[in-house]
Design an enzyme around this catalytic site. Structure first.
Site, mmCIF file in Angstrom:
data_model
loop_
_atom_site.group_PDB
_atom_site.id
_atom_site.type_symbol
_atom_site.label_atom_id
_atom_site.label_comp_id
_atom_site.label_asym_id
_atom_site.label_seq_id
_atom_site.Cartn_x
_atom_site.Cartn_y
_atom_site.Cartn_z
ATOM 1 N N HIS A 377 0.488 -17.387 -37.433
ATOM 2 C CA HIS A 377 -0.104 -17.633 -36.113
ATOM 3 C C HIS A 377 -1.447 -16.971 -35.883
ATOM 4 C CE1 HIS A 377 3.115 -19.788 -33.999
ATOM 5 N NE2 HIS A 377 3.905 -19.174 -34.869
ATOM 6 N N LYS A 568 -4.846 -16.838 -19.769
ATOM 7 C CA LYS A 568 -4.310 -16.576 -21.112
ATOM 8 C C LYS A 568 -4.258 -15.074 -21.261
ATOM 9 C CE LYS A 568 -7.771 -19.024 -22.862
ATOM 10 N NZ LYS A 568 -7.244 -19.812 -23.962
ATOM 11 N N ARG A 569 -3.649 -14.556 -22.325
ATOM 12 C CA ARG A 569 -3.685 -13.116 -22.544
ATOM 13 C C ARG A 569 -5.127 -12.624 -22.545
ATOM 14 N NH1 ARG A 569 1.271 -10.405 -23.634
ATOM 15 N NH2 ARG A 569 -0.094 -8.600 -23.886
ATOM 16 N N LYS A 574 -10.747 -13.750 -27.076
ATOM 17 C CA LYS A 574 -10.680 -14.898 -26.177
ATOM 18 C C LYS A 574 -11.883 -14.945 -25.227
ATOM 19 C CE LYS A 574 -5.588 -15.239 -26.238
ATOM 20 N NZ LYS A 574 -5.226 -16.649 -26.478
ATOM 21 N N THR A 676 -2.592 -23.282 -26.958
ATOM 22 C CA THR A 676 -1.737 -24.333 -26.405
ATOM 23 C C THR A 676 -2.027 -24.512 -24.917
ATOM 24 O OG1 THR A 676 0.012 -22.681 -26.133
ATOM 25 C CG2 THR A 676 0.178 -24.161 -28.037
ATOM 26 N N LYS A 680 -2.091 -27.994 -22.366
ATOM 27 C CA LYS A 680 -1.479 -28.187 -21.038
ATOM 28 C C LYS A 680 -2.531 -28.652 -20.039
ATOM 29 C CE LYS A 680 1.227 -24.118 -22.173
ATOM 30 N NZ LYS A 680 1.200 -22.645 -21.987
HETATM 31 C C1 LIG Z 1 0.589 -21.697 -22.629
HETATM 32 C C2 LIG Z 1 0.732 -20.284 -22.276
HETATM 33 C C3 LIG Z 1 0.089 -19.303 -23.031
HETATM 34 C C4 LIG Z 1 -0.837 -19.637 -24.192
HETATM 35 O O1 LIG Z 1 -2.133 -19.836 -23.697
HETATM 36 P P1 LIG Z 1 -3.419 -19.867 -24.662
HETATM 37 O O2 LIG Z 1 -4.526 -20.299 -23.743
HETATM 38 O O3 LIG Z 1 -3.134 -20.875 -25.713
HETATM 39 O O4 LIG Z 1 -3.600 -18.488 -25.170
HETATM 40 C C5 LIG Z 1 0.244 -17.989 -22.668
HETATM 41 N N1 LIG Z 1 1.015 -17.646 -21.622
HETATM 42 C C6 LIG Z 1 1.637 -18.561 -20.863
HETATM 43 C C7 LIG Z 1 2.452 -18.108 -19.702
HETATM 44 C C8 LIG Z 1 1.526 -19.908 -21.164
HETATM 45 O O5 LIG Z 1 2.173 -20.816 -20.406
#
Ligand SMILES: *Cc1c(COP(=O)(O)O)cnc(C)c1O
Length: 835
Positions: A377, A568-569, A574, A676, A680
């Site tokens: 990952h 995101k984190r 990032k 991911t 979304k």
């Molecule tokens: C989808 C999701 C992530 C992943 O987000 P990235 O932008 O791909 O880092 C992290 N936390 C939550 C709660 C999510 O739903």
């Protein structure tokens, strides 16, 4: 009283299981709800806690899942089919109630049934705590995969840990992140089913000894261990309207019934009881680190507990159905390792097959090598797990011996292929030499498996060419790509009911399980009546999001503004920092009156920082300080708003994604394995501003360059710039960046906190900044200007929004799982018998 772990002879006969199907009609659901509320929970008219209504509804739904669950288990058992197991230290499932209603297909009927009782489902669903058994993308991916496996009727079981405390709750205090414990199990969990009868005993510590078995063969046993019990809790995973309910099995650590006699005799009774507590600590808390390892012994205990308990569980089932004949084991079983976290399973399967089931090394190795598959990952070096050999020896001495032997045999193979290439042996060894020897878990995973995959095309390519290059040269056939996806049930049908209705009306409802059907939306992008309806739905979703932000942050987001979102984190790679620099740039333009043709913008941030990650926490503080200055300056009214929403989690993303216009995916190229969140947002009609990183590349390929705001260096560009990156030169020569840095360095955002942002300023100006924030600034603000002018052209923006949804079919996790199944798992689809 008899213990549930020791079944008596008095078992109910078959007549017990002969039950009529439960009603899915409004009256049936309401009837069961009343039964649970009044008879089981014992609540009266004067009960004013909404928790019990949630509990009664959960019990009502759980019964309906239970029926299908049993039928599914039976179908898998009877088919004696090949099965796969998804091993993951994290499953970020999100709330279960709404998803159960959707997948059972009873949202409408349940709503009708409960309406007569004066209840609104949406409010009941909001009572459910959000089970946060994961950090971010990796854990959420595991949850999306389980949904897809059940929907595709694949016999896949998830194995994970039942942490007593999930991801911490994030509170923002004076702009700083504060972590609060998340005791999500405090009020019980109506969705889990304890299975004490399948408890496993897990060994730690002790020593190994060799002896000869009755046939005269040398055998190893692991003795004098301190054992812990692993007790399974099952969570049902329903497929979409198909009668399949798969299982997520989570292990809880518990003390054995034995007592440490030595301590007891020495009179330390309380101490030996306290020892028992130590056993339960193993699954007490999820480690809150995303994309970085932290080397703590308790974490290795968690990893081993998961690997050992899950493998023993599968072997127990195998022996039940096939006895001690393992000749077909590899043909019928497959383990997918979600990152290296469960990679000790490679050595544990060897141990179980040899030491507990009497197989020889070669037989055991053939089985392990044909059943394990590993998903990588991340490329970040700080995330690559290494465990000190010393710690391994102390905690898992038998496993270390096996790893040493795997390594010796492996290095002998490498030597045959590249005789005399000592440097290669050093590079490829499972043991890293140095002042402290370490076990390289990723190499153990590669050597012990038949498949190694990355999670997006670019990431898989970088694995082959960089991180795992030596291994790719050795075993090219082992490497493959599986681009991530997200489930369209939760991330479109459930979280965006307005859009769901429009899609159903326009395309029929087959898109929910065949997302490529969204491609049929393309012509509607040119239909102005359709565009109007699209915009009305987006507007309502934005209003809903704005209400939440108002409530959580006290900041008003006017729904006509562009909603620009990065959730995101929080991690330097990032580059939330790049986004902040853009906000400062916009703020400066407003202050200088450069507001002709302005696009009003509301920028939303959300995300947690690992509690020990200083820079990430400082970035949160900077975002909040910049937000305060911007939001309180009268000059920005109607033009710019900034908010940081606390405690970003799955249930918040369900509100955020549908209400977003612009999706920020701005990582340093080559660093984000896939992403991911990007998928979304795309599904919900947001347009991406992003770098050529991770799955962004594939998103752009699908949607076309006209419908994606691209900027920044490529991964190759980033690498070739290293060594002569000159951020100070860039700052000096770009007036916009210079003025942004001036504002930041003048202390404008930390008037009463002198110097606090100095580490951030230094990181931007550092020629060794691994994230090269300054390098992409110019290109980023230009892409932002293109996005802003596109937004002002409403017709154009709505077209882009529709086309993003229309081209998101590839990013369904159904497609991802079909890829895993075609290339790695090779499972048959099994349909349970409808009763
Ligand atoms: C989808 C999701 C992530 C992943 O987000 P990235 O932008 O791909 O880092 C992290 N936390 C939550 C709660 C999510 O739903």
């Amino acid at each position: 009283m008899s213990s549930p772990t020791r079944p008596t002879r008095n078992c109910p006969n078959d007549a017990t299981f002969d039950l009529p199907p439960l009603s899915l009609a409004p009256e049936g659901i309401a009837g069961d709800f009343k039964h649970y509320y009044v008879h089981t929970l014992g609540r009266d008219r004067d009960c004013h806690s909404d928790y019990y209504a949630y509990q009664a509804l959960a019990a009502t739904l759980r019964d309906r899942l239970m029926e299908r669950w049993r039928a599914t288990r039976q179908a898998y058992d009877e088919a004696r089919c090949r099965r796969a197991y998804y091993l993951s230290l994290e499953f970020l499932m999100g709330r279960i109630l709404g998803n159960s209603l959707l997948n059972l297909g009873i949202e409408e009927t349940a709503a009708q049934g409960l309406e007569h009782l004066g209840l609104a489902i949406e409010e009941m669903a909001a009572v459910e705590p959000d089970p946060g058994l994961g950090n971010g993308g990796l854990g959420r991916l595991a949850a999306c995969f389980l949904d897809s496996c059940a929907t595709l009727q694949l016999p896949v079981r998830g194995y994970g840990l039942r942490y007593e405390y999930g991801m911490f709750r994030q509170v923002i205090d004076n702009g700083h992140q504060v972590e609060e414990p998340d005791h999500w199990l405090r009020d019980g969990n109506p969705w889990e089913l304890e299975r004490p009868e399948f408890t496993q005993r897990i060994q730690f510590g002790g020593r190994t000894q060799t002896h000869r078995d009755p046939q005269g063969r040398i055998r190893v046993s692991w003795v004098d261990t301190h054992d812990v019990l692993a007790v399974p809790y099952d969570i049902p995973v329903p497929g979409y309207r198909n009668d399949t309910v798969n299982t997520l099995r989570l292990w809880k650590a518990a003390a054995t019934d034995e007592f440490d006699l030595d301590e007891f005799n020495a009179g330390s009774y309380p101490e030996s009881v306290a020892q028992k507590n130590a056993a339960e600590h193993i699954t007490m808390v999820l480690y809150p680190n995303d994309a970085s390892e932290n080397g703590k012994e308790l974490r290795l205990r968690q990893q081993y507990l998961l690997a050992s308990a899950s493998l023993k569980d599968v072997l127990r089932d195998w022996v039940r159905l096939h006895g001690q004949d393992f000749s077909r084991f590899a043909e019928l079983n497959c383990f997918q390792l979600n990152d290296t976290h469960p990679a000790v399973a490679v050595a544990e399967l060897m141990r179980l097959l040899m030491d507990e089931h009497g197989l020889e090394w070669d037989e055991a190795w053939a089985i392990s090598r044909q059943t394990m598959a590993y998903t990588n990952h991340t490329l970040l070096p700080e995330a690559l797990e290494r465990w000190p050999v010393r710690m391994f020896r102390q905690l898992l001495p038998r496993l270390l011996e096996i790893i040493f032997e795997i390594n010796a045999r492996f290095l002998a193979e490498v030597t045959l292929r590249w005789p005399g290439d000592v440097d290669r042996l050093r590079r490829m060894s499972l043991i890293e030499e140095g002042h402290e020897q370490q076990v390289r878990m990723a190499y153990l995973a590669i050597v012990g498996s038949f498949s190694v995959n990355g999670v997006a095309e670019l990431h898989s390519k970088l694995l082959r060419e960089g991180l795992f290059r030596d291994f790719y040269e050795f075993w090219p056939e082992r490497f493959n790509n599986k681009t991530n996806g997200v489930t369209p049930r939760r991330w479109l049908a459930m979280c965006n009911p307005g859009l769901r209705e429009l899609l159903n009306e326009t395309l029929g409802d087959a898109w929910v399980c065949d997302l490529e059907q969204l491609g049929r939306l393309i012509p509607y992008a040119d239909d102005s009546a359709f565009r109007d309806r699209w915009q009305v739905i987006k507007g309502a979703n934005k209003a809903r999001l704005a209400d939440h932000i108002k409530e959580l942050c006290g900041i008003s987001f006017p729904p006509d503004a562009m909603f620009d979102v990065q959730v995101k984190r929080i991690h330097e790679y990032k580059r939330q920092l790049l986004n902040v620099l853009h906000i400062i740039h916009l703020y400066r333009r407003i202050k200088q009156g450069e507001t002709a043709d302005w696009t009003p913008r509301c920028v939303l941030f959300g995300g947690k920082a690992a509690p020990g990650y200083f820079m990430a926490k400082l970035i949160i503080k900077l975002i909040n300080n910049v937000a305060r200055v911007v939001n309180t300056d009268p000059a920005t009214a109607e033009l710019l708003r900034v908010a940081f929403v606390p405690d970003y989690r799955v249930s918040l993303m369900e509100i955020i994604a549908p209400g977003t216009d612009l999706s920020e995916q701005i990582s340093t190229a080559g660093k984000e394995a896939s992403g991911t969140g990007n998928m979304k947002f795309m599904m919900n009609g947001a347009v991406t501003i992003g770098t050529l990183d991770g799955a962004n590349i594939e998103i752009r390929e699908q949607v076309g360059d006209d419908n994606f705001f691209l900027f920044g260096l490529t991964a190759a560009g980033v690498e070739s710039l290293r060594g002569h990156y000159n951020p100070n030169g860039l700052i000096a020569s770009d007036p916009a960046l210079r003025e942004v840095m001036n504002l930041l360095e003048s202390g404008h955002f930390n008037r009463f906190e002198p110097g606090i942002f100095d580490p951030i300023i230094h990181s931007i100006r550092n020629p060794h900044d691994p994230w090269m924030t300054a390098a992409d600034f110019r290109s980023y603000i230009e892409a932002q200007e293109r996005a802003a002018s596109a937004y002002r052209d409403h017709e154009r923006w709505v077209r882009m929004s529709i086309l993003n949804t229309a081209h998101s079919g590839r990013f369904s996790s159904d497609r991802t799982i079909l890829d895993y199944n075609r290339d790695i798992w090779r499972l048959e689809h099994i349909r349970p018998q409808r009763r």
